[in-house]
Every structure is written in structure tokens, then in C-alpha cells.
Write an enzyme that holds these catalytic residues in place. Structure first.
Site, short mmCIF file in Angstrom:
data_model
loop_
_atom_site.label_atom_id
_atom_site.label_comp_id
_atom_site.label_asym_id
_atom_site.label_seq_id
_atom_site.Cartn_x
_atom_site.Cartn_y
_atom_site.Cartn_z
CB SER A 1 -0.89 0.02 1.25
OG SER A 1 -1.53 1.27 1.40
CE1 TYR B 1 -4.10 -1.81 5.28
CE2 TYR B 1 -3.12 0.30 4.72
CZ TYR B 1 -3.75 -0.87 4.33
OH TYR B 1 -4.01 -1.09 3.01
#
Length: 271
Positions: A145, A158
């Protein structure tokens, strides 16, 4: 194109979003795919849509034995394994709400995110690579990501888990290239999924201001994943590809400077 003819893939988190788009693309290009998801019901629905080329596997990305069984079930069903797309992540509302800052985060949230988003990817590689080697080589594509390449105000677990996937990708690529296993990663930006569509009021407008192109679609990410998984990318390994509509490539003040220059030009024209 039939880039995946006679090839078998596992896609984790495969029942929805990016994973589902990857599954559909692989089957459309002649391959067979295990739709692996924590929701067995959703995996069954997609596998039924895909016909004989689809195979539903319910699994838990937080459990080593479940990941091993997922791989073994796929090989038993299809007879081989050529591609692994590590894509599962825990993006449930309680995890996202609790994934805050270094001081405030509950360590149980941190551990859960690392267990699913990072440890789960390692275990996928651990159990899939021997089968990929037996099939004559193949490809692993990890979903990282853009959050792994920058700091942010929240979601520290995350972001760190996704940054670690950048490094995991390079290590797997370095360790298994000579046995015919390539490993790359994609780093999506803002993709139109139910989670993004459910953003708080005003958030999507802020995000849009800083994205050069339109928000992505799951199919956009699937196009890059399937390229990297295919033989067309045979000379590519150990790389992380940003696919974010230009979100991270520009001056961080880009949106404000654009507004400033447009206002200045308008004032000059009116003078």
C-alpha cells in the site's frame, strides 16, 4: 489473451474488492483460481460465478494451519500451483477504529494487524513456494500500500505492516529467484471500494484534491497484478509498483499551489 492457460493461482482476500477482480481476470485469461477468503459464503458465490475454473476455500489469515490447509486444498483440487496473490488484510471496522497512534493504540490491535497483514503473507509464501517450484516456477504478488511509504496521522499498524511487505517482497525474490520464483508487490492508492465510499463526510473531497487522476477501481489493480503474475513479467522480480493515480509522486503542496496559480492567473486576466 490466455496468459494463464494451464496455470493455477491462489488469491487471498479473493471474494471481494481487488481480490475478486484479480480472480475474474485470471479466469478470463484461461487460468484456474482458488478464491480464498475468511468468508466461505462469499468465496462460494464467486467460485460459482467462475464455474469449473473457480474453487472456494475458507481460511483464516491469522492461523498458520489454516493457511497451510488452504494451499494444500488448492493443490489437491487443481493438481498444481503457479501463482500466489497475497491480498488478505483485516480491514474490519473495529480494527480500523482502534488503529490509531503510537501512544494510543491497543497492543492487541497492533498484534492482530501484524498477524494478518504481514505474518499471513509470510506464511502464504512459506507454504506456497515449494509447490510453485514443483510446478516449474511461477510468481508471487503481494498487496502492499502507499501507506507503507509515508507517515500518517492514524493507522500506524496498517502502515507499518504494509511497509514491511515492501521488504518481505525483496527478501523472497532474492531467496527463490534461482528456483524460478519471482516475487513483486503492488502498492495501491485510493481504490473505490465500499470502505472508501463509506468515508466520513468531506473526506473523499480532501483525498480527491491530492490525487492527480480519478480514484482507482479494483479492475485497475487487477490489471497490474495479473501482468506481474504472468509470463510477460518474466524479467521482473523484487519490485514494488505504486498504482495510486499519482497520489505520492508530486509535491505535497501540489493541490494548494494549483489553487494559488489558478487564482493568480484569474486575477491577472481580470486586471
Amino acid at each position: 489473451m490466455n496468459r494463464f492457460e494451464n496455470k493455477v493461482a491462489i488469491v487471498t482476500g479473493g471474494a471481494s474488492g481487488i481480490g475478486a477482480a484479480v480472480c475474474r481476470r485470471i479466469v478470463a485469461e484461461g487460468g484456474k483460481v482458488a478464491v480464498a477468503d475468511v468468508s466461505g459464503d462469499r468465496a462460494e458465490v464467486l467460485a460459482k460465478e467462475l464455474g469449473p475454473a473457480g474453487f472456494a476455500v475458507q481460511f483464516d489469515a491469522a492461523e498458520a494451519s489454516s493457511i497451510e490447509k488452504m494451499v494444500e486444498a488448492t493443490v489437491q483440487h487443481f493438481g498444481r500451483l503457479d501463482v500466489l496473490h497475497n491480498n488478505a488484510a483485516d480491514v474490519s471496522a473495529p480494527i480500523q477504529m482502534g488503529d490509531t497512534t503510537a501512544v494510543d493504540i491497543d497492543i492487541a490491535i497492533w498484534d492482530r494487524v501484524m498477524q494478518v497483514n504481514l505474518r499471513g503473507y509470510l506464511l502464504g509464501c512459506k507454504y506456497a513456494i515449494p509447490h510453485i517450484i514443483r510446478s516449474g516456477g511461477g510468481s508471487i504478488v503481494n498487496t502492499a500500500s502507499g501507506a507503507g511509504a509515508r507517515g500518517d496521522l492514524v493507522r500506524i499498524a496498517y502502515g507499518v505492516s504494509k511497509g514491511a511487505i515492501y521488504t518481505l517482497t525483496k527478501y523472497v525474490a532474492a531467496q527463490y529467484a534461482h528456483q524460478g520464483v519471482r516475487c513483486n508487490a503492488v502498492a495501491p492508492g485510493l481504490v473505490m471500494t465500499p470502505a472508501l465510499e463509506g468515508s466520513p463526510p468531506g473526506m473523499m473531497e480532501i483525498l480527491k484534491r491530492h490525487t492527480l487522476l480519478e480514484f482507482g477501481k479494483p479492475e485497475d489493480i487487477a490489471a497490474l497484478v495479473t501482468f506481474l503474475a504472468s509470463g510477460e513479467a518474466a524479467y521482473i522480480t523484487g519490485q514494488v509498483y505504486g498504482i495510486d493515480g499519482g497520489l505520492l509522486m508530486h509535491n505535497p503542496m501540489h493541490a494548494d499551489l494549483k489553487d494559488y496559480m489558478e487564482q493568480a492567473a484569474a486575477a491577472h486576466a481580470a486586471a
